[in-house]
Design a protein around this motif. Structure first.
Motif, PDB file in Angstrom:
ATOM      1  N   VAL A 216       7.128 -38.932  -4.193  1.00  0.00           N
ATOM      2  CA  VAL A 216       7.704 -39.941  -5.093  1.00  0.00           C
ATOM      3  C   VAL A 216       9.156 -40.207  -4.721  1.00  0.00           C
ATOM      4  O   VAL A 216       9.617 -41.362  -4.706  1.00  0.00           O
ATOM      5  CB  VAL A 216       7.588 -39.479  -6.563  1.00  0.00           C
ATOM      6  N   TYR A 217       9.883 -39.151  -4.368  1.00  0.00           N
ATOM      7  CA  TYR A 217      11.305 -39.325  -4.056  1.00  0.00           C
ATOM      8  C   TYR A 217      11.539 -39.870  -2.655  1.00  0.00           C
ATOM      9  O   TYR A 217      12.639 -40.350  -2.359  1.00  0.00           O
ATOM     10  CB  TYR A 217      12.070 -38.021  -4.311  1.00  0.00           C
ATOM     11  N   SER A 307       0.153 -38.110 -14.215  1.00  0.00           N
ATOM     12  CA  SER A 307      -1.070 -38.545 -13.540  1.00  0.00           C
ATOM     13  C   SER A 307      -2.131 -38.953 -14.558  1.00  0.00           C
ATOM     14  O   SER A 307      -2.254 -38.372 -15.639  1.00  0.00           O
ATOM     15  CB  SER A 307      -1.591 -37.426 -12.637  1.00  0.00           C
ATOM     16  N   GLU A 308      -2.900 -39.937 -14.155  1.00  0.00           N
ATOM     17  CA  GLU A 308      -3.958 -40.472 -15.012  1.00  0.00           C
ATOM     18  C   GLU A 308      -5.236 -39.657 -14.793  1.00  0.00           C
ATOM     19  O   GLU A 308      -6.144 -40.063 -14.083  1.00  0.00           O
ATOM     20  CB  GLU A 308      -4.188 -41.946 -14.689  1.00  0.00           C
ATOM     21  N   ILE A 309      -5.262 -38.492 -15.415  1.00  0.00           N
ATOM     22  CA  ILE A 309      -6.418 -37.606 -15.340  1.00  0.00           C
ATOM     23  C   ILE A 309      -6.946 -37.401 -16.764  1.00  0.00           C
ATOM     24  O   ILE A 309      -6.207 -37.608 -17.736  1.00  0.00           O
ATOM     25  CB  ILE A 309      -6.054 -36.254 -14.688  1.00  0.00           C
ATOM     26  N   PRO A 324      -2.512 -43.068 -10.982  1.00  0.00           N
ATOM     27  CA  PRO A 324      -3.354 -42.198 -10.163  1.00  0.00           C
ATOM     28  C   PRO A 324      -2.531 -41.071  -9.538  1.00  0.00           C
ATOM     29  O   PRO A 324      -1.420 -41.316  -9.044  1.00  0.00           O
ATOM     30  CB  PRO A 324      -3.915 -43.147  -9.106  1.00  0.00           C
ATOM     31  N   PRO A 325      -3.043 -39.855  -9.523  1.00  0.00           N
ATOM     32  CA  PRO A 325      -2.233 -38.697  -9.135  1.00  0.00           C
ATOM     33  C   PRO A 325      -1.758 -38.689  -7.688  1.00  0.00           C
ATOM     34  O   PRO A 325      -0.779 -38.007  -7.377  1.00  0.00           O
ATOM     35  CB  PRO A 325      -3.150 -37.506  -9.414  1.00  0.00           C
ATOM     36  N   ALA A 330       3.329 -45.864  -6.451  1.00  0.00           N
ATOM     37  CA  ALA A 330       3.251 -46.401  -7.810  1.00  0.00           C
ATOM     38  C   ALA A 330       4.021 -45.524  -8.792  1.00  0.00           C
ATOM     39  O   ALA A 330       4.692 -46.036  -9.697  1.00  0.00           O
ATOM     40  CB  ALA A 330       1.790 -46.519  -8.243  1.00  0.00           C
ATOM     41  N   MET A 331       3.939 -44.211  -8.608  1.00  0.00           N
ATOM     42  CA  MET A 331       4.706 -43.325  -9.494  1.00  0.00           C
ATOM     43  C   MET A 331       6.199 -43.538  -9.326  1.00  0.00           C
ATOM     44  O   MET A 331       6.958 -43.481 -10.305  1.00  0.00           O
ATOM     45  CB  MET A 331       4.349 -41.868  -9.209  1.00  0.00           C
TER      46      MET A 331
END
Length: 375
Positions: A216-217, A307-309, A324-325, A330-331
């Protein structure tokens, strides 16, 4: 009613299972003041217990740590239940004895050993998993933390639905958005925290998805890295392995070490202030039975990107930004939006506080007591 509870994980208060056991011990006497509650603890354990519960010492022979745990669960605990004349035996993690003198209620927090092969890579792990699987059909009832975990249990263990109940966990009253000036300043100084930061607090095993956390970073560092570095809290593994990921070599290899800080283990009493000081909480886990760190962050008024779990969808409702993980790009976009869009960040803060207020340990204890009585 005389209820004996396994207290093995009271020795490990920083673990999720240890916190769960402690909070139930605090609140079950309030939920059922007419019960006699005993806690089976290993001989020599010197910790304190909440009011309303009595220690029941359990002797074990001198054995290596792993075998001590096995002896405690399969031999010493049933013997203690018989000696103490327990009407119910409650094991607050997935380790039911093969035989017991009273109905057994067990909490299966998740099915990680079955769903992820790396968690049973060793011979000992495979044998232990086989043992608890063999013992599970004889338990009187199974508790679990979420409907997502309940679905996993019903599918993988092939139990009848009426024998498995989802009882959501709670969040301690300590986790609040209200500032504590003394604690907040002490924690900021103790851990050398930057003025603003994004927080990750959790484990480093493979399912926690540390690679995506750092990825992400790689997308976000130019936009937010200098103003909002990533603070990673928790006891770091000694290098990466089949089961664990050390974030430090990855941060160096990916050129983001300047915007990633590791602060090591955090004392339980310091966690509320650590959450409160964060501008956002980032949690890209691939699998959770519940997601207690996410709940704690929301209770402290911190916007969450996660995350979308299934378990987290169930837990947060519309109070967090879920993606999504494995979609680090996107994150990163979501995290940047939360940090630079005041209205979005404030909306998530307010929703998170309201959502977290619905999860209390006294409600968890009352529902747990109903199940224990019902068997």
């Amino acid at each position: 009613m005389r209820v004996l509870i396994s207290g093995w994980f009271l020795q490990y208060p920083a673990t999720g299972t240890g916190q769960y056991a402690w909070e139930l011990l605090r609140h079950l006497p309030q939920a059922r003041p007419n019960w006699t509650i005993g806690v089976a603890v290993p001989e020599g354990w010197s910790g304190s217990l909440p009011g309303g519960v009595a220690p029941v010492g359990v002797r074990s022979p001198r054995l290596p740590q792993d075998f001590q745990k096995l002896w405690f669960e399969q031999i010493a605990l049933p013997r203690a239940a018989a000696r103490w004349r327990a009407d119910r035996l409650f094991v607050p993690y997935w380790a039911p004895p093969l035989r017991a003198p009273a109905p057994v209620i067990v909490t299966v927090h998740d099915l990680i050993p079955l769903l992820f092969p790396e968690y049973r890579a060793s011979v000992g792990a495979r044998l232990y998993t086989a043992l608890v699987l063999a013992a599970t059909p004889s338990v009187a009832h199974i508790l679990t933390d979420s409907e997502a975990s309940r679905r996993d249990i019903l599918q993988r263990l092939r139990l009848s639905p009426e024998r498995v109940t989802a009882v959501p966990l709670g969040v301690s009253e300590r986790f609040t958005p209200r500032p504590d000036p003394i604690l907040d300043v002490r924690v900021r100084t103790r851990y050398d925290l930057p003025p603003a930061y994004v927080l990750y607090l959790g484990g480093f095993d493979r399912r926690k998805n540390i690679e995506t956390l750092l990825a992400v970073y790689t997308w976000a560092q130019d936009a937010i890295g200098d103003n909002f570095p990533l603070v990673i809290a928790g006891r770091l593994p000694e290098g990466s392995s089949r089961l664990f990921v050390d974030p430090r070599p990855l941060a160096r290899a990916w050129g983001i070490e300047d915007v990633v800080r590791t602060i090591g283990p955090v004392a339980e009493e310091d966690k509320p202030a650590l959450y409160r000081g964060a501008s956002a909480f980032l949690y890209p886990s691939r699998y959770e039975g519940f997601g207690l760190p996410v709940l704690e962050a929301m209770a402290c008024g911190v916007p969450v990107v996660a995350s979308e779990i299934p378990a987290l969808v169930e837990l947060v409702g519309d109070a967090a930004y879920l993606l999504p993980p494995d979609d680090a790009r996107a994150m990163a976009g979501a995290l940047i939006s939360v940090l630079v869009d005041f209205h979005l960040g404030q909306t998530l803060r307010e929703r998170g506080i309201r959502r977290a207020a619905a999860f209390t340990w006294i409600a968890c204890a009352r529902r747990t007591a109903e199940i224990i009585e019902g068997v």
